[in-house]
Design a protein around this motif. Structure first.
Motif, PDB file in Angstrom:
ATOM      1  N   ASP A 166       0.830  -1.214   0.000  1.00 54.24           N
ATOM      2  CA  ASP A 166       0.000   0.000   0.000  1.00 54.24           C
ATOM      3  C   ASP A 166       0.861   1.258   0.000  1.00 54.24           C
ATOM      4  O   ASP A 166       0.540   2.246  -0.673  1.00 54.24           O
ATOM      5  CB  ASP A 166      -0.917   0.008   1.225  1.00 54.24           C
ATOM      6  N   THR A 167       1.958   1.215   0.743  1.00 56.40           N
ATOM      7  CA  THR A 167       2.880   2.362   0.774  1.00 56.40           C
ATOM      8  C   THR A 167       3.437   2.651  -0.612  1.00 56.40           C
ATOM      9  O   THR A 167       3.439   3.796  -1.085  1.00 56.40           O
ATOM     10  CB  THR A 167       4.036   2.094   1.756  1.00 56.40           C
ATOM     11  N   LEU A 168       3.904   1.608  -1.270  1.00 59.76           N
ATOM     12  CA  LEU A 168       4.481   1.779  -2.603  1.00 59.76           C
ATOM     13  C   LEU A 168       3.440   2.247  -3.608  1.00 59.76           C
ATOM     14  O   LEU A 168       3.718   3.096  -4.472  1.00 59.76           O
ATOM     15  CB  LEU A 168       5.123   0.463  -3.067  1.00 59.76           C
ATOM     16  N   LEU A 169       2.246   1.715  -3.522  1.00 63.15           N
ATOM     17  CA  LEU A 169       1.184   2.104  -4.455  1.00 63.15           C
ATOM     18  C   LEU A 169       0.759   3.553  -4.234  1.00 63.15           C
ATOM     19  O   LEU A 169       0.511   4.290  -5.199  1.00 63.15           O
ATOM     20  CB  LEU A 169      -0.015   1.163  -4.308  1.00 63.15           C
ATOM     21  N   LEU A 170       0.665   3.964  -2.964  1.00 65.97           N
ATOM     22  CA  LEU A 170       0.315   5.355  -2.673  1.00 65.97           C
ATOM     23  C   LEU A 170       1.372   6.317  -3.214  1.00 65.97           C
ATOM     24  O   LEU A 170       1.046   7.348  -3.818  1.00 65.97           O
ATOM     25  CB  LEU A 170       0.167   5.552  -1.165  1.00 65.97           C
ATOM     26  N   GLU A 171       2.630   5.959  -3.012  1.00 65.92           N
ATOM     27  CA  GLU A 171       3.698   6.832  -3.495  1.00 65.92           C
ATOM     28  C   GLU A 171       3.778   6.825  -5.016  1.00 65.92           C
ATOM     29  O   GLU A 171       4.030   7.862  -5.639  1.00 65.92           O
ATOM     30  CB  GLU A 171       5.029   6.422  -2.868  1.00 65.92           C
ATOM     31  N   ALA A 172       3.554   5.664  -5.618  1.00 61.94           N
ATOM     32  CA  ALA A 172       3.549   5.582  -7.082  1.00 61.94           C
ATOM     33  C   ALA A 172       2.424   6.428  -7.669  1.00 61.94           C
ATOM     34  O   ALA A 172       2.608   7.110  -8.690  1.00 61.94           O
ATOM     35  CB  ALA A 172       3.400   4.128  -7.527  1.00 61.94           C
ATOM     36  N   GLU A 173       1.274   6.415  -7.020  1.00 60.79           N
ATOM     37  CA  GLU A 173       0.150   7.221  -7.494  1.00 60.79           C
ATOM     38  C   GLU A 173       0.444   8.709  -7.351  1.00 60.79           C
ATOM     39  O   GLU A 173       0.088   9.525  -8.220  1.00 60.79           O
ATOM     40  CB  GLU A 173      -1.116   6.858  -6.710  1.00 60.79           C
ATOM     41  N   ALA A 174       1.120   9.081  -6.267  1.00 62.23           N
ATOM     42  CA  ALA A 174       1.492  10.480  -6.083  1.00 62.23           C
ATOM     43  C   ALA A 174       2.414  10.956  -7.201  1.00 62.23           C
ATOM     44  O   ALA A 174       2.261  12.059  -7.735  1.00 62.23           O
ATOM     45  CB  ALA A 174       2.177  10.656  -4.728  1.00 62.23           C
ATOM     46  N   VAL A 175       3.362  10.104  -7.582  1.00 62.28           N
ATOM     47  CA  VAL A 175       4.275  10.455  -8.677  1.00 62.28           C
ATOM     48  C   VAL A 175       3.533  10.483 -10.001  1.00 62.28           C
ATOM     49  O   VAL A 175       3.746  11.370 -10.839  1.00 62.28           O
ATOM     50  CB  VAL A 175       5.454   9.458  -8.728  1.00 62.28           C
ATOM     51  N   ARG A 176       2.633   9.517 -10.219  1.00 59.12           N
ATOM     52  CA  ARG A 176       1.876   9.478 -11.478  1.00 59.12           C
ATOM     53  C   ARG A 176       1.088  10.764 -11.694  1.00 59.12           C
ATOM     54  O   ARG A 176       1.040  11.306 -12.811  1.00 59.12           O
ATOM     55  CB  ARG A 176       0.923   8.288 -11.480  1.00 59.12           C
ATOM     56  N   LYS A 177       0.506  11.281 -10.617  1.00 63.36           N
ATOM     57  CA  LYS A 177      -0.307  12.489 -10.751  1.00 63.36           C
ATOM     58  C   LYS A 177       0.529  13.727 -11.033  1.00 63.36           C
ATOM     59  O   LYS A 177       0.010  14.727 -11.545  1.00 63.36           O
ATOM     60  CB  LYS A 177      -1.161  12.677  -9.498  1.00 63.36           C
ATOM     61  N   LEU A 178       1.824  13.664 -10.705  1.00 67.49           N
ATOM     62  CA  LEU A 178       2.699  14.785 -11.050  1.00 67.49           C
ATOM     63  C   LEU A 178       2.737  15.009 -12.560  1.00 67.49           C
ATOM     64  O   LEU A 178       2.843  16.146 -13.035  1.00 67.49           O
ATOM     65  CB  LEU A 178       4.122  14.534 -10.550  1.00 67.49           C
ATOM     66  N   ALA A 179       2.682  13.917 -13.304  1.00 66.88           N
ATOM     67  CA  ALA A 179       2.757  14.022 -14.769  1.00 66.88           C
ATOM     68  C   ALA A 179       1.630  14.876 -15.325  1.00 66.88           C
ATOM     69  O   ALA A 179       1.784  15.544 -16.353  1.00 66.88           O
ATOM     70  CB  ALA A 179       2.718  12.623 -15.391  1.00 66.88           C
ATOM     71  N   GLU A 180       0.475  14.868 -14.637  1.00 73.13           N
ATOM     72  CA  GLU A 180      -0.671  15.662 -15.087  1.00 73.13           C
ATOM     73  C   GLU A 180      -0.479  17.147 -14.793  1.00 73.13           C
ATOM     74  O   GLU A 180      -1.219  17.983 -15.307  1.00 73.13           O
ATOM     75  CB  GLU A 180      -1.941  15.157 -14.387  1.00 73.13           C
ATOM     76  N   ARG A 181       0.529  17.469 -13.960  1.00 74.25           N
ATOM     77  CA  ARG A 181       0.744  18.864 -13.559  1.00 74.25           C
ATOM     78  C   ARG A 181       1.948  19.501 -14.252  1.00 74.25           C
ATOM     79  O   ARG A 181       2.367  20.595 -13.881  1.00 74.25           O
ATOM     80  CB  ARG A 181       0.917  18.943 -12.038  1.00 74.25           C
ATOM     81  N   ILE A 182       2.541  18.791 -15.196  1.00 69.89           N
ATOM     82  CA  ILE A 182       3.636  19.385 -15.968  1.00 69.89           C
ATOM     83  C   ILE A 182       3.016  20.377 -16.945  1.00 69.89           C
ATOM     84  O   ILE A 182       2.394  20.001 -17.941  1.00 69.89           O
ATOM     85  CB  ILE A 182       4.441  18.303 -16.722  1.00 69.89           C
ATOM     86  N   ASP A 183       3.180  21.655 -16.645  1.00 67.03           N
ATOM     87  CA  ASP A 183       2.471  22.704 -17.386  1.00 67.03           C
ATOM     88  C   ASP A 183       3.457  23.729 -17.938  1.00 67.03           C
ATOM     89  O   ASP A 183       4.673  23.512 -17.958  1.00 67.03           O
ATOM     90  CB  ASP A 183       1.436  23.376 -16.478  1.00 67.03           C
ATOM     91  N   ASP A 184       2.921  24.865 -18.363  1.00 71.32           N
ATOM     92  CA  ASP A 184       3.770  25.915 -18.931  1.00 71.32           C
ATOM     93  C   ASP A 184       4.737  26.490 -17.893  1.00 71.32           C
ATOM     94  O   ASP A 184       5.821  26.961 -18.247  1.00 71.32           O
ATOM     95  CB  ASP A 184       2.894  27.036 -19.497  1.00 71.32           C
ATOM     96  N   ALA A 185       4.336  26.447 -16.619  1.00 71.73           N
ATOM     97  CA  ALA A 185       5.239  26.944 -15.580  1.00 71.73           C
ATOM     98  C   ALA A 185       6.492  26.078 -15.496  1.00 71.73           C
ATOM     99  O   ALA A 185       7.600  26.595 -15.327  1.00 71.73           O
ATOM    100  CB  ALA A 185       4.508  26.965 -14.229  1.00 71.73           C
ATOM    101  N   PHE A 186       6.329  24.771 -15.617  1.00 68.64           N
ATOM    102  CA  PHE A 186       7.486  23.869 -15.602  1.00 68.64           C
ATOM    103  C   PHE A 186       8.407  24.189 -16.774  1.00 68.64           C
ATOM    104  O   PHE A 186       9.628  24.278 -16.620  1.00 68.64           O
ATOM    105  CB  PHE A 186       7.014  22.420 -15.671  1.00 68.64           C
ATOM    106  N   VAL A 187       7.815  24.368 -17.958  1.00 69.70           N
ATOM    107  CA  VAL A 187       8.605  24.688 -19.155  1.00 69.70           C
ATOM    108  C   VAL A 187       9.348  26.003 -18.953  1.00 69.70           C
ATOM    109  O   VAL A 187      10.529  26.138 -19.314  1.00 69.70           O
ATOM    110  CB  VAL A 187       7.695  24.755 -20.393  1.00 69.70           C
ATOM    111  N   ALA A 188       8.659  26.978 -18.355  1.00 75.34           N
ATOM    112  CA  ALA A 188       9.282  28.285 -18.125  1.00 75.34           C
ATOM    113  C   ALA A 188      10.471  28.170 -17.177  1.00 75.34           C
ATOM    114  O   ALA A 188      11.496  28.837 -17.357  1.00 75.34           O
ATOM    115  CB  ALA A 188       8.249  29.261 -17.565  1.00 75.34           C
ATOM    116  N   VAL A 189      10.344  27.314 -16.162  1.00 74.16           N
ATOM    117  CA  VAL A 189      11.451  27.103 -15.225  1.00 74.16           C
ATOM    118  C   VAL A 189      12.657  26.514 -15.950  1.00 74.16           C
ATOM    119  O   VAL A 189      13.791  26.971 -15.775  1.00 74.16           O
ATOM    120  CB  VAL A 189      11.018  26.174 -14.070  1.00 74.16           C
ATOM    121  N   VAL A 190      12.416  25.503 -16.780  1.00 71.72           N
ATOM    122  CA  VAL A 190      13.509  24.874 -17.520  1.00 71.72           C
ATOM    123  C   VAL A 190      14.202  25.902 -18.416  1.00 71.72           C
ATOM    124  O   VAL A 190      15.442  26.012 -18.423  1.00 71.72           O
ATOM    125  CB  VAL A 190      12.990  23.691 -18.361  1.00 71.72           C
ATOM    126  N   LYS A 191      13.412  26.675 -19.157  1.00 70.09           N
ATOM    127  CA  LYS A 191      13.993  27.669 -20.067  1.00 70.09           C
ATOM    128  C   LYS A 191      14.781  28.733 -19.305  1.00 70.09           C
ATOM    129  O   LYS A 191      15.841  29.184 -19.749  1.00 70.09           O
ATOM    130  CB  LYS A 191      12.892  28.300 -20.914  1.00 70.09           C
TER     131      LYS A 191
END
Length: 321
Positions: free
Chosen positions: A13-38
């Motif tokens: 359950d611990t691993l699945l909860l943490e894996a889900e937390a990381v998976r949801k990060l992918a949905e939040r990669i937005d223009d702000a992330f791109v701006a930070v990289v640039k």
């Protein structure tokens, strides 16, 4: 004490909860992330990464990853910053501040001081309505629904998310900087990883004897050469040109066939067109080559000329296998 099944379920359950937390990060990669990289790619300064508590530990790891992939970075503990470590920050540096809540007392004290210097502030934060988020120039959203801790208290899912977001940032910067394997080798000279990236075939072969016999040498000389050089093989030369190889396996097979060995010459038992590799090749490529051809010794050449041998034991000794 919990039962074995209960412990297995809790761990899963611990691993699945943490894996889900990381998976949801992918949905939040937005223009702000791109701006930070640039911004970081264009910046002439370093990246100063800071945090408090468990976030400080993650910040330190992110710094290590950035440094090793071509982005100069430095760690500054948020608590130490107000006791002199603010001097770490230089004019063109960018600051990444890690915090799940974004509202800790240390962060609230630190942020105004950071803003005074005019440095770009990037919040890697789990609370978008926090003080840190409101003061940042860019926000990287690391919100998690709950910690993996059964009490939803110990930083677990949140620190895993911070770590993953830091890796995503480092990989994007690496790609934008066209960071190559050669660059990676320059920053990782130690250990087996470094050796896989820089150690050449010549570095190994030069440590070994250079066994050789001539095409017309008799079998006794062949046996003596293989035995004395302790590599289990010898090259066969004709006017200093490589024409074959004889291994101790070839000698055993010859004896098993009950061949009359009196009068035998090197050319009679050698294997023509031996496998070989140029000395400038990476040693790790020799591993793949030797495994593919199921051999334990490999002839080394320099610009086509016979230069020596490497043995599978050499690769084992260097920790490449």
């Amino acid at each position: 004490m919990k039962s074995s099944d209960e412990l297995k379920k809790l761990a899963s359950d611990t691993l699945l909860l943490e894996a889900e937390a990381v998976r949801k990060l992918a949905e939040r990669i937005d223009d702000a992330f791109v701006a930070v990289v640039k911004h970081l790619v264009k910046s002439n300064g370093r990246v100063v990464v800071t945090g408090i508590g468990k976030s400080a530990i993650i910040a330190s790891k992110i710094v290590s990853t950035l440094n090793s992939t071509g982005t100069p970075s430095v760690f500054m503990h948020a608590a130490d910053a107000v006791h002199g470590d603010l001097g770490t920050i230089q004019k063109d540096d960018s600051i990444i501040c890690l915090s799940r809540s974004g509202n800790t007392p240390e962060i609230k004290v630190l942020i105004p001081l950071l803003k005074k210097g005019g440095n770009c502030l990037i919040a890697l934060v789990g609370n978008l309505t926090s003080y840190l988020a409101s003061e940042a120039d860019y926000i990287l959203d690391c919100t998690v629904e709950r910690e993996a801790c059964p009490h939803n208290l110990a930083p677990t899912s949140s620190t895993t998310a911070q770590l993953a977001m830091g890796d995503a940032l480092a990989v994007c910067l690496l790609s934008c900087r066209a960071f190559t394997e050669a660059d990676f080798a320059k920053y990782h000279p130690g250990g087996a990883l470094g050796k896989r990236l820089y150690l050449k075939v010549a570095d190994l072969s030069r440590q070994n004897p250079v066994p050789s016999v001539q095409l017309g040498d008799d079998i006794s000389k062949v046996i003596l050469e293989i035995s004395s050089k302790c590599l289990g093989a010898t090259a066969v030369l004709d006017n200093n040109q490589l024409v074959g190889v004889i291994t101790d396996g070839d000698l055993r097979r010859m004896l098993e066939k009950s061949i009359q060995i009196a009068g035998l010459k090197a050319g009679d038992i050698m294997s023509a067109h031996p496998k070989h590799m140029e000395s400038s090749e990476l040693a790790v490529n020799a591993i793949r080559f030797m495994e593919a051809h199921q051999i334990t010794q490999l002839i080394v050449t320099e610009e086509g000329n016979y230069a020596g041998f490497i043995h599978m034991h050499d690769l084992l000794r260097e920790g490449l296998l």
